[in-house]
Design a protein around this motif. Structure first.
Motif, PDB file in Angstrom:
ATOM      1  N   SER A 192       2.970  -6.046   3.177  1.00  0.00           N
ATOM      2  CA  SER A 192       2.578  -6.479   1.832  1.00  0.00           C
ATOM      3  C   SER A 192       1.546  -7.592   1.892  1.00  0.00           C
ATOM      4  CB  SER A 192       3.806  -6.966   1.058  1.00  0.00           C
ATOM      5  OG  SER A 192       4.796  -5.961   0.967  1.00  0.00           O
ATOM      6  N   SER A 193       0.814  -7.730   0.809  1.00  0.00           N
ATOM      7  CA  SER A 193      -0.128  -8.838   0.665  1.00  0.00           C
ATOM      8  C   SER A 193       0.159  -9.533  -0.663  1.00  0.00           C
ATOM      9  CB  SER A 193      -1.576  -8.334   0.704  1.00  0.00           C
ATOM     10  OG  SER A 193      -1.797  -7.375  -0.313  1.00  0.00           O
ATOM     11  N   PRO A 194      -0.104 -10.832  -0.748  1.00  0.00           N
ATOM     12  CA  PRO A 194       0.185 -11.561  -1.989  1.00  0.00           C
ATOM     13  C   PRO A 194      -0.818 -11.231  -3.081  1.00  0.00           C
ATOM     14  CG  PRO A 194      -0.876 -13.007  -0.402  1.00  0.00           C
ATOM     15  CD  PRO A 194      -0.627 -11.714   0.309  1.00  0.00           C
TER      16      PRO A 194
ATOM     17  N   PRO B 282       0.817  -1.228   0.000  1.00  0.00           N
ATOM     18  CA  PRO B 282       0.000   0.000   0.000  1.00  0.00           C
ATOM     19  C   PRO B 282       0.848   1.274   0.000  1.00  0.00           C
ATOM     20  CG  PRO B 282      -0.710  -1.549   1.719  1.00  0.00           C
ATOM     21  CD  PRO B 282       0.610  -2.051   1.197  1.00  0.00           C
ATOM     22  N   ASP B 283       0.251   2.340  -0.519  1.00  0.00           N
ATOM     23  CA  ASP B 283       0.915   3.641  -0.523  1.00  0.00           C
ATOM     24  C   ASP B 283       1.327   4.052   0.882  1.00  0.00           C
ATOM     25  OD1 ASP B 283       0.370   3.669  -3.199  1.00  0.00           O
ATOM     26  OD2 ASP B 283      -1.087   5.306  -3.138  1.00  0.00           O
ATOM     27  N   ALA B 284       0.466   3.773   1.875  1.00  0.00           N
ATOM     28  CA  ALA B 284       0.750   4.191   3.254  1.00  0.00           C
ATOM     29  C   ALA B 284       2.023   3.547   3.776  1.00  0.00           C
ATOM     30  CB  ALA B 284      -0.434   3.834   4.152  1.00  0.00           C
ATOM     31  N   ALA B 285       2.301   2.317   3.364  1.00  0.00           N
ATOM     32  CA  ALA B 285       3.516   1.635   3.810  1.00  0.00           C
ATOM     33  C   ALA B 285       4.758   2.289   3.208  1.00  0.00           C
ATOM     34  CB  ALA B 285       3.449   0.161   3.436  1.00  0.00           C
ATOM     35  N   VAL B 286       4.655   2.722   1.953  1.00  0.00           N
ATOM     36  CA  VAL B 286       5.783   3.419   1.333  1.00  0.00           C
ATOM     37  C   VAL B 286       6.052   4.721   2.078  1.00  0.00           C
ATOM     38  CG1 VAL B 286       6.699   4.423  -0.773  1.00  0.00           C
ATOM     39  CG2 VAL B 286       5.217   2.406  -0.904  1.00  0.00           C
TER      40      VAL B 286
END
Length: 316
Positions: free
Chosen positions: A45-47, A17-21
């Motif tokens: 992350s998700s698969p 997700p953008d928030a993780a970046v």
């Protein structure tokens, strides 16, 4: 001797997700002085829905490592080499490619070193090269340049699209590029300018792109220069072939999906109009040392959809 990747690379692509970046992208990473926090990023992350060969990361690493070695003296020239090969390696529909999470994952967990290598200016690479719009994000912009500027299975026009940075920075943003004859007609004009050695070719690219976008819409150009329907079954067949496809050749352009060529008579109909628009378009001169206006060399050889814009049916 092959490069040694200084961090563990996930075996397959995922969605970040953008928030993780925003949370984990540090100035040290942007400067190439720190490795990505792999454990934290993998937790965020998700698969992808299905495990398929097209999501394997090893071919992507092979491509970016070869690009960093091959184009060490001219990093911008790597775009024209990598774009068609990335597209032919990570085979997907436009709807799949419009999801920014996949590109975030590629930039943060698979090849952050390439992002810095290609886009570091002065002290660091901009954060938008890791997570940004389709015409800015490092890998998304290359995949979408190949998707929007290829002529059916023929990737040769993509090299022209990557020959001047303003084509990627400006022309790639335009909605009218969704109309394939418009995209090919623009490339024909741009190619002529580049071949002639036109000074400050980027200024001409920007002027014509703006004029074409202002003068009409996809609907208008489709009336003047009808496109042929895209062959959806052939596209899906090409994607399915990724399960058995060998790695792309480093010295010969790969073949894209054979989903229909752009009608040549439609391109011919638009070129005189675009020549006229270019002749009348005002040029905004930039400083001579602004390398964004210079054409990159032609080696051998996302389109992301904004989050507030729904996918039209033809993109699926």
């Amino acid at each position: 001797m092959p490069r040694r990747t200084p961090f563990d690379v996930p075996r397959t692509l995922g969605v970040l997700p953008d928030a993780a970046v925003a949370k984990y992208l540090s100035r040290g990473m942007q400067a190439g002085q720190e490795n990505p926090p792999q454990v934290a990023l993998r937790k965020e992350s998700s698969p992808l829905p299905r495990e398929e060969a097209r999501w394997n990361t090893s071919p992507i690493r092979d491509l970016v490592e070869h690009a960093m070695s091959r184009f060490a003296d001219d990093r911008r020239a790597a775009d024209g080499w990598l774009a068609p090969r990335l597209h032919a390696t990570v085979r997907m529909t436009r709807a799949e490619a419009a999801a920014p999470g996949l590109w975030n994952h590629m930039a943060m967990l698979v090849a952050p070193d390439y992002v810095v290598w290609r886009h570091k200016r002065e002290e660091m690479a901009q954060s938008s090269r890791f997570c940004g719009p389709h015409y800015t994000q490092c890998f998304s912009r290359l995949w979408w340049a190949a998707e929007l500027f290829r002529d059916g299975s023929d990737y040769r026009p993509v090299r022209v699209a990557c020959a001047a940075q303003d084509i990627l920075n400006t022309t790639l943003r335009l909605d009218v590029i969704d109309h394939r004859p418009t995209a090919q007609a623009l490339l024909r004009v741009f190619d002529r300018l580049i071949t002639a050695g036109t000074p400050y070719v980027g200024d001409h690219v920007n002027a014509l792109s703006s004029a074409v976008n202002t003068a009409g819409s996809t609907l208008v150009y489709d009336v003047l220069a009808p496109d042929s329907p895209r062959l959806t079954d052939e596209l899906y067949d090409w994607i399915a072939e990724a399960e058995e496809a060998p790695a792309v050749d480093r010295n010969r352009l790969p073949d894209g999906p054979d989903d229909g060529s752009v009608p040549a008579n439609s391109v011919d109909a638009l070129v005189p109009l675009f020549d006229k628009l270019l002749a009348e378009a005002p040029l905004r001169r930039r400083k001579p040392n602004d390398d964004r206006s210079e054409a990159a060399s032609l080696p051998e050889q996302r389109r992301g959809v904004s989050l507030d814009k729904q996918l039209p049916p033809w993109m699926v």
